[in-house]
Design an enzyme around this catalytic site. Sequence first.
Site, short mmCIF file in Angstrom:
data_model
loop_
_atom_site.label_atom_id
_atom_site.label_comp_id
_atom_site.label_asym_id
_atom_site.label_seq_id
_atom_site.Cartn_x
_atom_site.Cartn_y
_atom_site.Cartn_z
CD1 TRP A 74 -2.44 -6.28 0.26
CD2 TRP A 74 -0.44 -6.00 1.23
NE1 TRP A 74 -1.81 -5.25 -0.38
CE2 TRP A 74 -0.58 -5.05 0.20
CE3 TRP A 74 0.74 -6.02 1.98
CZ2 TRP A 74 0.41 -4.12 -0.11
CZ3 TRP A 74 1.73 -5.11 1.68
CH2 TRP A 74 1.56 -4.17 0.65
CG HIS A 116 3.55 -11.95 -5.75
ND1 HIS A 116 2.18 -11.86 -5.60
CD2 HIS A 116 4.08 -11.02 -4.90
CE1 HIS A 116 1.89 -10.94 -4.70
NE2 HIS A 116 3.03 -10.41 -4.27
#
Length: 222
Positions: A74, A116
């Site tokens: 990411w 998350h």
Amino acid sequence: MTFPSLFLAFFLLTSSFSPLAAGSSAAYPIIPGTVDTSVSAAPSDDLIPVRREVYDDGKLFDITHRYTSDMPVWESDDGLGQFLWLPKSMKNGSLANNSEMKLPTHTGTHVDAPGHVFDHYFDAGFDVDTLDLEVLNGPALLVDVPRDTNLTAEAMKSLNIPQGVRRVLFRTLNTDRKLMFKKQFDTSYVGFTKDGAQWLVDNTDIKFVGKLLGLNNTSIGP
């Protein structure tokens, strides 16, 4: 007694190997005071690891990506980088090979924990081992998404996903572009829009809580 016989057989078997003349190397230096345990492989010892994706005549499919140092992570241009170390090696005198791994939890093929994106779930300890394995394993519907769109409500409606389907894997333009095999993270990947996700919840048996869908990229949202 069988133990001495087994020990003798083991000794004869292991003593039949001959050490390499120059067993140590920069990668595997010999620890001072230890014995070089490296052995030369005979021509017949052509060992090739077998890695399969399909098991039991198509009943099981492994859709995970193999970790490599060049796979995307990411918001990084440099890829994953080194993630695996071998602090104990039989080539440098250790009794066994022992590896260490360090990498972000959202690398490669993964499932997000409830904590998350919901901080109250994170504080309460909802990590990945609180997920239902029955949901994550089983028959799934693989569908091809139109290649000129994100996963919008209009795109979801066009797929005609049958009622009763609990798991769906979406094959998108990400596959054609091989984004998971590129080192640099690409922000132009195909993902779900808010209205696309809501359409699934409202019109199919796929619910984000207790059901499963999968996307072929590092993140599910655009």
